[in-house]
Design a protein around this motif. Structure first.
Motif, mmCIF file in Angstrom:
data_model
loop_
_atom_site.group_PDB
_atom_site.id
_atom_site.type_symbol
_atom_site.label_atom_id
_atom_site.label_comp_id
_atom_site.label_asym_id
_atom_site.label_seq_id
_atom_site.Cartn_x
_atom_site.Cartn_y
_atom_site.Cartn_z
ATOM 1 N N VAL A 1 -9.645 35.706 42.997
ATOM 2 C CA VAL A 1 -10.855 35.653 43.820
ATOM 3 C C VAL A 1 -10.990 34.236 44.353
ATOM 4 O O VAL A 1 -11.109 33.289 43.575
ATOM 5 N N GLY A 49 -14.298 35.775 47.699
ATOM 6 C CA GLY A 49 -14.964 37.036 47.411
ATOM 7 C C GLY A 49 -15.044 37.960 48.606
ATOM 8 O O GLY A 49 -15.475 39.112 48.491
ATOM 9 N N LEU A 71 -12.910 41.335 48.295
ATOM 10 C CA LEU A 71 -13.488 42.273 47.340
ATOM 11 C C LEU A 71 -14.804 42.843 47.851
ATOM 12 O O LEU A 71 -15.113 44.022 47.631
ATOM 13 N N ILE A 131 -14.748 45.542 38.674
ATOM 14 C CA ILE A 131 -13.666 44.789 39.310
ATOM 15 C C ILE A 131 -13.018 43.942 38.228
ATOM 16 O O ILE A 131 -13.707 43.359 37.391
ATOM 17 N N ASP A 151 -10.473 33.923 38.703
ATOM 18 C CA ASP A 151 -11.655 33.804 39.556
ATOM 19 C C ASP A 151 -11.883 32.330 39.874
ATOM 20 O O ASP A 151 -12.205 31.537 38.991
ATOM 21 N N GLU A 192 -20.390 39.111 39.609
ATOM 22 C CA GLU A 192 -20.470 40.404 40.282
ATOM 23 C C GLU A 192 -20.238 40.253 41.779
ATOM 24 O O GLU A 192 -20.406 39.173 42.335
ATOM 25 N N ILE A 193 -19.829 41.367 42.379
ATOM 26 C CA ILE A 193 -19.656 41.443 43.832
ATOM 27 C C ILE A 193 -20.548 42.574 44.316
ATOM 28 O O ILE A 193 -20.312 43.738 43.992
ATOM 29 N N LEU A 235 -17.812 41.832 37.886
ATOM 30 C CA LEU A 235 -16.488 41.239 38.083
ATOM 31 C C LEU A 235 -16.029 40.610 36.778
ATOM 32 O O LEU A 235 -16.732 39.798 36.183
ATOM 33 N N ASN A 236 -14.848 41.000 36.330
ATOM 34 C CA ASN A 236 -14.264 40.509 35.084
ATOM 35 C C ASN A 236 -12.989 39.743 35.398
ATOM 36 O O ASN A 236 -12.131 40.226 36.128
#
Length: 208
Positions: free
Chosen positions: A155, A158, A161, A178, A183, A189-190, A195-196
């Motif tokens: 990422v 972003g 995504l 995700i 990252d 989060e997106i 988001l992980n």
């Protein structure tokens, strides 16, 4: 590649090979702004400061299917942990082209679910274009009405995504998580989708 000069050289080679700025950014795992700077710097040699970015090279993993399998298992574990908290099921693993696809394929196999691919429209990343949507390949699983987990490698901003989530939702799918290798943006989060990341990279700059 370890130096700016090497990155500039690679960016120029990719451009000479027909890739546009967005595609070069994706290939080098840098932001579009950084890719633009590399190309402009190569031609003008100006002293403009480079954008704040971090170059990621995970080719030592990418060149080995065995190492990819280990990474995919770690991503799988994160996905399972994330979804256990929300109570969501998985129907389809969606790999973001290009680098997210091999990891996504391994994860889908490990979880015994369907596999799909999302292709960002890199041509639309050019400044003169306002359209940025991508496509879900018709050669793989149908995503309509299914819970989807999106897999990518890095990422940076972003944007890709965010587009992937929007495209899936427009097709009637439900993105539930995700998972990424790295990252660089430092987000959880997106657009509401958790988001992980296996690794989160944070740039610490000294205050002026």
């Amino acid at each position: 590649m370890k130096t700016i000069d090497e990155l500039i050289k690679k960016a120029v080679e990719l451009q000479a090979g027909g890739l546009l700025t967005g595609q070069i950014a994706d290939e080098l795992n840098v932001s579009r702004e950084t890719a633009t700077w590399l190309l402009v710097h190569s031609k003008k040699g100006d002293a403009t400061a480079a954008p704040k970015d971090i170059y990621i090279d995970w080719s030592n993993i990418g060149r080995s299917s065995n190492r990819q399998r280990f990474i995919a298992s770690s991503l799988t574990d994160m996905v399972i942990e994330c979804l256990s908290k929300t109570g969501s099921d998985i129907d389809v693993i969606v790999g973001v082209a290009l680098s997210g696809i091999p990891l996504a394929n391994l994860i889908a196999d490990e979880l015994g679910v369907e596999f799909a691919t999302y292709h960002p429209n890199k041509q639309k990343w050019e400044p003169e274009s306002k359209e940025t949507g991508g496509t879900i390949s018709q050669n793989f699983a149908n995503v309509a009405g299914k819970n989807c987990v999106i897999i990518d490698d890095v990422v940076t901003s972003g944007t890709t995504l965010t587009e992937a989530v929007a495209v899936l939702e427009n097709l009637g799918a439900k993105p539930v998580a995700i998972a990424v290798l790295i990252d660089k943006k430092g987000i959880d989060e997106i657009t509401g989708v958790p988001l992980n990341a296996l690794l989160r990279v944070t740039r610490v700059d000294k205050s002026e």
